[in-house]
Design a protein around this motif. Structure first.
Motif, PDB file in Angstrom:
ATOM      1  N   LEU A   1     -64.035   6.612  51.128  1.00 21.22           N
ATOM      2  CA  LEU A   1     -64.834   5.506  51.634  1.00 21.22           C
ATOM      3  C   LEU A   1     -64.875   4.442  50.550  1.00 21.22           C
ATOM      4  CD1 LEU A   1     -66.691   4.290  53.823  1.00 21.22           C
ATOM      5  CD2 LEU A   1     -68.610   5.350  52.631  1.00 21.22           C
ATOM      6  N   ASP A   2     -64.160   3.361  50.786  1.00 23.96           N
ATOM      7  CA  ASP A   2     -64.049   2.288  49.792  1.00 23.96           C
ATOM      8  C   ASP A   2     -64.210   0.959  50.512  1.00 23.96           C
ATOM      9  OD1 ASP A   2     -63.521   0.669  47.621  1.00 23.96           O
ATOM     10  OD2 ASP A   2     -61.348   0.938  47.721  1.00 23.96           O
ATOM     11  N   ILE A   3     -65.332   0.276  50.275  1.00 23.46           N
ATOM     12  CA  ILE A   3     -65.599  -1.036  50.873  1.00 23.46           C
ATOM     13  C   ILE A   3     -65.312  -2.086  49.816  1.00 23.46           C
ATOM     14  CG2 ILE A   3     -67.247  -2.459  52.127  1.00 23.46           C
ATOM     15  CD1 ILE A   3     -66.779   0.188  53.501  1.00 23.46           C
ATOM     16  N   PRO A   4     -64.238  -2.874  49.952  1.00 25.12           N
ATOM     17  CA  PRO A   4     -63.893  -3.841  48.909  1.00 25.12           C
ATOM     18  C   PRO A   4     -64.947  -4.947  48.800  1.00 25.12           C
ATOM     19  CG  PRO A   4     -62.555  -4.195  50.864  1.00 25.12           C
ATOM     20  CD  PRO A   4     -63.318  -2.924  51.099  1.00 25.12           C
ATOM     21  N   GLY A   5     -65.099  -5.436  47.613  1.00 23.78           N
ATOM     22  CA  GLY A   5     -66.033  -6.538  47.395  1.00 23.78           C
ATOM     23  C   GLY A   5     -67.480  -6.125  47.286  1.00 23.78           C
ATOM     24  N   THR A   6     -67.749  -4.821  47.214  1.00 21.31           N
ATOM     25  CA  THR A   6     -69.129  -4.356  47.099  1.00 21.31           C
ATOM     26  C   THR A   6     -69.709  -4.769  45.751  1.00 21.31           C
ATOM     27  OG1 THR A   6     -68.712  -2.456  48.532  1.00 21.31           O
ATOM     28  CG2 THR A   6     -70.626  -2.331  47.080  1.00 21.31           C
ATOM     29  N   ARG A   7     -70.811  -5.517  45.804  1.00 22.80           N
ATOM     30  CA  ARG A   7     -71.441  -6.000  44.569  1.00 22.80           C
ATOM     31  C   ARG A   7     -72.527  -5.059  44.068  1.00 22.80           C
ATOM     32  NH1 ARG A   7     -70.884 -11.192  42.703  1.00 22.80           N
ATOM     33  NH2 ARG A   7     -69.533 -12.589  43.913  1.00 22.80           N
ATOM     34  N   GLY A   8     -73.015  -4.199  44.928  1.00 20.44           N
ATOM     35  CA  GLY A   8     -74.063  -3.287  44.489  1.00 20.44           C
ATOM     36  C   GLY A   8     -74.392  -2.281  45.570  1.00 20.44           C
ATOM     37  N   GLU A   9     -74.992  -1.171  45.153  1.00 18.71           N
ATOM     38  CA  GLU A   9     -75.464  -0.148  46.078  1.00 18.71           C
ATOM     39  C   GLU A   9     -76.973  -0.001  45.926  1.00 18.71           C
ATOM     40  OE1 GLU A   9     -73.469   3.576  46.085  1.00 18.71           O
ATOM     41  OE2 GLU A   9     -71.459   2.715  45.942  1.00 18.71           O
ATOM     42  N   PHE A  10     -77.672   0.009  47.047  1.00 20.74           N
ATOM     43  CA  PHE A  10     -79.124   0.215  47.061  1.00 20.74           C
ATOM     44  C   PHE A  10     -79.855  -0.791  46.174  1.00 20.74           C
ATOM     45  CE2 PHE A  10     -77.137   4.479  47.498  1.00 20.74           C
ATOM     46  CZ  PHE A  10     -77.495   4.751  48.801  1.00 20.74           C
ATOM     47  N   THR A  11     -79.365  -2.001  46.112  1.00 21.05           N
ATOM     48  CA  THR A  11     -80.003  -3.002  45.268  1.00 21.05           C
ATOM     49  C   THR A  11     -79.938  -4.366  45.934  1.00 21.05           C
ATOM     50  OG1 THR A  11     -80.074  -3.912  43.023  1.00 21.05           O
ATOM     51  CG2 THR A  11     -77.899  -3.591  43.981  1.00 21.05           C
ATOM     52  N   VAL A  12     -80.908  -5.208  45.640  1.00 14.80           N
ATOM     53  CA  VAL A  12     -80.971  -6.543  46.235  1.00 14.80           C
ATOM     54  C   VAL A  12     -79.982  -7.454  45.516  1.00 14.80           C
ATOM     55  CG1 VAL A  12     -82.444  -8.524  46.735  1.00 14.80           C
ATOM     56  CG2 VAL A  12     -83.397  -6.205  46.835  1.00 14.80           C
TER      57      VAL A  12
ATOM     58  N   ALA B   1     -64.730  -7.537  54.840  1.00 14.82           N
ATOM     59  CA  ALA B   1     -64.905  -6.334  54.016  1.00 14.82           C
ATOM     60  C   ALA B   1     -64.645  -5.068  54.832  1.00 14.82           C
ATOM     61  CB  ALA B   1     -66.313  -6.308  53.430  1.00 14.82           C
ATOM     62  N   LEU B   2     -65.117  -5.047  56.067  1.00 14.53           N
ATOM     63  CA  LEU B   2     -64.920  -3.871  56.912  1.00 14.53           C
ATOM     64  C   LEU B   2     -63.459  -3.693  57.293  1.00 14.53           C
ATOM     65  CD1 LEU B   2     -68.027  -4.228  59.238  1.00 14.53           C
ATOM     66  CD2 LEU B   2     -67.575  -2.316  57.704  1.00 14.53           C
ATOM     67  N   GLN B   3     -62.782  -4.790  57.621  1.00 10.85           N
ATOM     68  CA  GLN B   3     -61.370  -4.669  58.009  1.00 10.85           C
ATOM     69  C   GLN B   3     -60.535  -4.138  56.851  1.00 10.85           C
ATOM     70  OE1 GLN B   3     -59.574  -7.852  60.148  1.00 10.85           O
ATOM     71  NE2 GLN B   3     -57.507  -7.112  59.852  1.00 10.85           N
ATOM     72  N   ARG B   4     -60.845  -4.558  55.641  1.00 11.63           N
ATOM     73  CA  ARG B   4     -60.061  -4.152  54.473  1.00 11.63           C
ATOM     74  C   ARG B   4     -60.531  -2.822  53.881  1.00 11.63           C
ATOM     75  NH1 ARG B   4     -60.749  -7.417  50.276  1.00 11.63           N
ATOM     76  NH2 ARG B   4     -62.564  -8.500  51.113  1.00 11.63           N
ATOM     77  N   ALA B   5     -61.591  -2.256  54.437  1.00 14.60           N
ATOM     78  CA  ALA B   5     -62.136  -1.009  53.894  1.00 14.60           C
ATOM     79  C   ALA B   5     -61.173   0.151  54.108  1.00 14.60           C
ATOM     80  CB  ALA B   5     -63.476  -0.708  54.554  1.00 14.60           C
ATOM     81  N   LYS B   6     -61.173   1.070  53.163  1.00 13.74           N
ATOM     82  CA  LYS B   6     -60.416   2.311  53.301  1.00 13.74           C
ATOM     83  C   LYS B   6     -61.392   3.402  53.717  1.00 13.74           C
ATOM     84  CE  LYS B   6     -56.941   1.039  49.868  1.00 13.74           C
ATOM     85  NZ  LYS B   6     -56.360   1.329  48.531  1.00 13.74           N
ATOM     86  N   ILE B   7     -61.269   3.811  54.980  1.00 17.76           N
ATOM     87  CA  ILE B   7     -62.147   4.844  55.536  1.00 17.76           C
ATOM     88  C   ILE B   7     -61.234   5.932  56.081  1.00 17.76           C
ATOM     89  CG2 ILE B   7     -64.031   5.339  57.135  1.00 17.76           C
ATOM     90  CD1 ILE B   7     -64.511   2.262  57.234  1.00 17.76           C
ATOM     91  N   HIS B   8     -61.055   6.982  55.309  1.00 11.25           N
ATOM     92  CA  HIS B   8     -60.073   8.011  55.644  1.00 11.25           C
ATOM     93  C   HIS B   8     -60.755   9.318  56.025  1.00 11.25           C
ATOM     94  CE1 HIS B   8     -57.126   5.855  52.657  1.00 11.25           C
ATOM     95  NE2 HIS B   8     -57.366   5.144  53.754  1.00 11.25           N
ATOM     96  N   GLY B   9     -60.266   9.930  57.101  1.00  6.82           N
ATOM     97  CA  GLY B   9     -60.694  11.268  57.451  1.00  6.82           C
ATOM     98  C   GLY B   9     -61.368  11.402  58.787  1.00  6.82           C
ATOM     99  N   LEU B  10     -62.121  10.390  59.212  1.00 10.16           N
ATOM    100  CA  LEU B  10     -62.863  10.474  60.462  1.00 10.16           C
ATOM    101  C   LEU B  10     -62.659   9.216  61.292  1.00 10.16           C
ATOM    102  CD1 LEU B  10     -66.332  11.903  59.330  1.00 10.16           C
ATOM    103  CD2 LEU B  10     -64.615  13.074  60.688  1.00 10.16           C
ATOM    104  N   VAL B  11     -62.741   9.370  62.597  1.00  8.45           N
ATOM    105  CA  VAL B  11     -62.793   8.207  63.476  1.00  8.45           C
ATOM    106  C   VAL B  11     -64.169   7.571  63.312  1.00  8.45           C
ATOM    107  CG1 VAL B  11     -62.730   7.430  65.877  1.00  8.45           C
ATOM    108  CG2 VAL B  11     -61.204   9.267  65.115  1.00  8.45           C
ATOM    109  N   THR B  12     -64.216   6.257  63.176  1.00  6.80           N
ATOM    110  CA  THR B  12     -65.489   5.552  63.029  1.00  6.80           C
ATOM    111  C   THR B  12     -65.537   4.374  63.997  1.00  6.80           C
ATOM    112  OG1 THR B  12     -64.804   3.908  61.370  1.00  6.80           O
ATOM    113  CG2 THR B  12     -65.428   6.099  60.561  1.00  6.80           C
ATOM    114  N   ASN B  13     -66.683   3.698  64.003  1.00 11.16           N
ATOM    115  CA  ASN B  13     -66.864   2.507  64.838  1.00 11.16           C
ATOM    116  C   ASN B  13     -66.492   1.237  64.088  1.00 11.16           C
ATOM    117  OD1 ASN B  13     -69.026   2.576  63.024  1.00 11.16           O
ATOM    118  ND2 ASN B  13     -70.482   1.726  64.489  1.00 11.16           N
ATOM    119  N   ARG B  14     -65.743   1.355  62.992  1.00 13.22           N
ATOM    120  CA  ARG B  14     -65.397   0.198  62.156  1.00 13.22           C
ATOM    121  C   ARG B  14     -64.730  -0.922  62.961  1.00 13.22           C
ATOM    122  NH1 ARG B  14     -61.585  -0.188  57.740  1.00 13.22           N
ATOM    123  NH2 ARG B  14     -60.415   1.525  58.687  1.00 13.22           N
TER     124      ARG B  14
END
Length: 678
Positions: free
Chosen positions: A366-377, A423-436
């Motif tokens: 699970l890799d979302i490109p351009g992520t600036r932070g997790e759980f933070t404003v 960001a979602l289109q370029r994300a690498k989401i491997h292993g499961l079918v998702t609603n991306r």
């Protein structure tokens, strides 16, 4: 508000000097979210976990973790006595309930306080008053908040239809059903009661008039123990599936365009909060129409899943404020103003194209490109990620299939939508079918960009088109060629002899090499190719030039009407799963063996279990003649009921399960011999 009410958060002692150790009575993303703020405040953390969550990220991140034996919510996260014992064993002095599970359970809050622990939530009386959606609406009506009339299920008549069945004790789409035919009322009430009991431990349901279209608007409130009540800002959560939110944003496009609506909403939310002496974070939810009229739906006496969008447009850390209010600190003197725009999408392990079927299994990446932070404003435009999974996590069948919340923040709504879609289109989401793919198409849809959203969005705008793959069939075929070339490079790299030579290279023309793959979207694909002195030849493609091929990267030059275009494909392998990521769109295929084992074949008309689960009811018997879509059995998984229905009219010739039986994904549940086969 009186001092005695402020003490309602506190147990026997240590909280007055500040919190030192917080147990989060929850799991996944919300536990990680609370832990993140606790770490920023220097507060120790304690996790609880079921056997299914033993290796979950929230367990690894906590300072202490206590096992709750079992897997299902009823065995673990809904056992208040086990959670309180865990808090005392770990030396925690406070419990944060998160959302879902016991977060709106007044008896749990009472037990926390009785154990001498600090309850990070509203007063028990407020939870009780809002805990029954039946009684809460009566109270809101008396307080002057506009409400929809409730209906007694026993008194519903045909002219009242459609009606919405709702669970009195919970939310999140659990225990909710729309009924349009009177004959369906009783079975749907029974199904809603089962779901409500499973998810919340309370089977109570009620009915209300169902509005086919409407805008779901909610107001975030925050109140301290000194009489201050903030209406922090509104959110719009109109795009929903199965009455569960999928896209949320702040501020609301509807509220932005109707003069005076925000002031009226905020006043109604404050009235609702003051009527029950509220403290802490909560959400007052309304159903609005295009004219700006609105009706009270419910008040969630907890933090909401979608709270990050409010944090982004206000700069507040709502969890931090919860912790401060719980220890008696006043809210800041000045309430922040909203700025910019934020959109959140819920990334689910589910298949929207097949009745939102939930998925289970490993999340390889699970890799979302351009992520600036997790759980933070975020303070600048960008993407925030609040996730409950990491590379290697396994999504089970016992809990909600939400993987992550992906949140964008920008100066304008258009920019926030485009940023998040990219960001979602370029994300690498491997292993499961998702609603991306669905999420990207929603964010780019003209109606969404125009702010024309309502609760019937998926019905109005053709769910089949919205859930279609981002990649075209032609581009999928090109991606599968890249997969074959990368696999060839991997085979060559693993070879003991001649690994420096390109795979399949011949000095003279010879028979093409072939590799076979299966796409769940378009079926089987055979790639036939040659690498000769003249270069790459692929059957079905003209003017294709191979510039580079390694096991992880393939670069092709593709002939086009206006000249050749260079395309870059990144490839990852997980057993027989091959994931191909490129700007054309994500592609996932299964590598097929050269020779198929007859034992792996299933009979035509076989109905396979889409996920592991428990058979809760069987509605047909061998020999029955079935109509297309007629239910055969019902599975319970991920806190929801899933219907297994006849794919075509025919006869049920085989039934391999019975009520109460556990089944694994891919198990043959039944076989329907269709009329066409006959």
């Amino acid at each position: 508000m009186t001092v005695s009410r402020s003490d309602s958060h506190r147990g026997g002692g240590g909280a007055t000097g500040g919190l030192t150790n917080v147990l989060v009575a929850n799991r996944g993303e919300i536990a990680r979210r609370v832990f993140a703020t606790c770490r920023r405040m220097g507060i120790a953390t304690t996790a609880v976990y079921s056997d299914a969550d033993a290796n979950a990220p929230h367990v690894a991140e906590a300072d202490a973790a206590i096992r709750l034996p079992g897997n299902t919510p009823g065995e673990t996260y809904l056992r208040s006595e086990l959670i309180i014992e865990a808090a005392l064993a770990a030396g925690a002095d406070a419990i944060h309930p998160g959302y879902g599970f016991l977060s709106e359970n007044a008896e749990f809050a009472k037990a926390v306080l009785a154990a001498g622990l600090t309850w990070i939530g509203p007063p028990v009386a407020a939870i009780e008053q809002m805990g029954s959606k039946v009684e809460s609406k009566k109270m809101m009506d008396a307080a002057g908040v506009p409400v929809l009339k409730q209906l007694d299920p026993a008194e519903v008549t045909a002219d009242m239809l459609p009606v919405l069945i709702k669970a009195s004790a919970g939310g999140g789409g659990r225990g909710m059903r729309v009924v349009r035919e009177l004959s369906e009322l009783t079975p749907q009430i029974e199904a809603a009661q089962r779901e409500a009991a499973s998810a919340f431990g309370d089977p109570t349901v009620f009915c209300e008039r169902y509005l086919e279209t409407g805008r779901h608007i909610e107001v975030q409130v925050m109140a301290d123990t000194h009489g201050t009540v903030w209406a922090v800002g509104e959110r719009e959560c109109s795009i929903q599936r199965r009455h569960q939110k999928v896209v949320e944003e702040a501020p609301s496009p509807l509220v932005e365009k109707i003069d005076g609506m925000r002031a009226r909403l905020f006043e109604a939310a404050r009235l609702a909060s003051e009527a029950i002496g509220y403290e802490g974070a909560g959400t007052v939810e309304f159903l609005a129409d295009e004219k700006g009229d609105f009706f009270f739906l419910e008040m969630n006496t907890r933090l909401q899943v979608e709270h990050p969008v409010t944090e982004q447009v206000t700069g507040l850390d709502l969890v931090r404020l919860q912790l401060q209010v719980a220890t008696g600190r006043p809210l800041p003197a000045r309430q922040p103003e909203m700025r910019g725009h934020s959109i959140e999408v819920r990334l689910y392990a589910e298949d929207p194209a097949h009745d939102w079927q939930p998925q289970s299994g490993p999340v390889h990446k699970l890799d979302i490109p351009g992520t600036r932070g997790e759980f933070t404003v975020l303070t600048e435009p960008g993407v925030r990620l609040d996730t409950g999974v990491v590379d290697g996590s396994v999504v089970g069948v016992h809990y909600d299939p939400m993987l992550s919340k992906v949140i964008s923040f920008a100066e304008t709504r258009d920019e926030a939508a485009h940023l998040l879609a990219s960001a979602l289109q370029r994300a690498k989401i491997h292993g499961l079918v998702t609603n991306r793919d669905l999420l990207v198409r929603v964010l780019r849809h003209p109606a969404f960009l125009a702010g024309d959203t309502d609760t019937a969005f998926f019905a109005t705008h053709d769910l089949e088109k919205l859930s279609a793959p981002l990649v075209s069939e032609a581009d999928e075929k090109l991606s599968i060629v890249a997969a074959a070339l990368a696999d060839a490079a991997a085979n060559r790299q693993a070879a003991r002899v001649g690994r420096g030579l390109p795979s399949g290279w011949r000095n003279l023309p010879s028979q093409a090499q072939s590799k076979s793959y299966e796409s769940r979207l378009t079926g089987k694909h055979e790639v036939r190719y040659r690498i000769t002195r003249a270069g790459l030849e692929v059957e079905g493609f003209e003017g294709l030039e191979l510039l580079e091929a390694t096991p992880e990267l393939v670069i092709l030059q593709v002939a086009g009407e206006r000249g050749p275009v260079r395309r870059r494909f990144e490839i990852a392998r997980y057993g027989d799963l091959v994931a191909v990521d490129s700007p054309l769109g994500p592609v996932a295929v299964r590598r097929l063996p050269r020779f198929e084992d007859p034992a792996d074949q299933v009979a035509e008309g076989s109905l396979l279990a889409p996920m592991p689960g428990a058979v809760i009811r069987v509605g047909a018997a061998v020999g029955d003649r079935l109509e297309k879509g007629q239910p055969i059995l019902w599975l319970e998984a991920m806190k929801m009921e899933h219907t297994i229905a006849a794919p075509a009219a025919g006869v049920l010739t085989e039934l391999n399960v019975s009520a109460g039986q556990q089944v694994e994904v891919g198990a043959v549940l039944a076989v329907v011999h269709s009329e066409e086969q006959e």
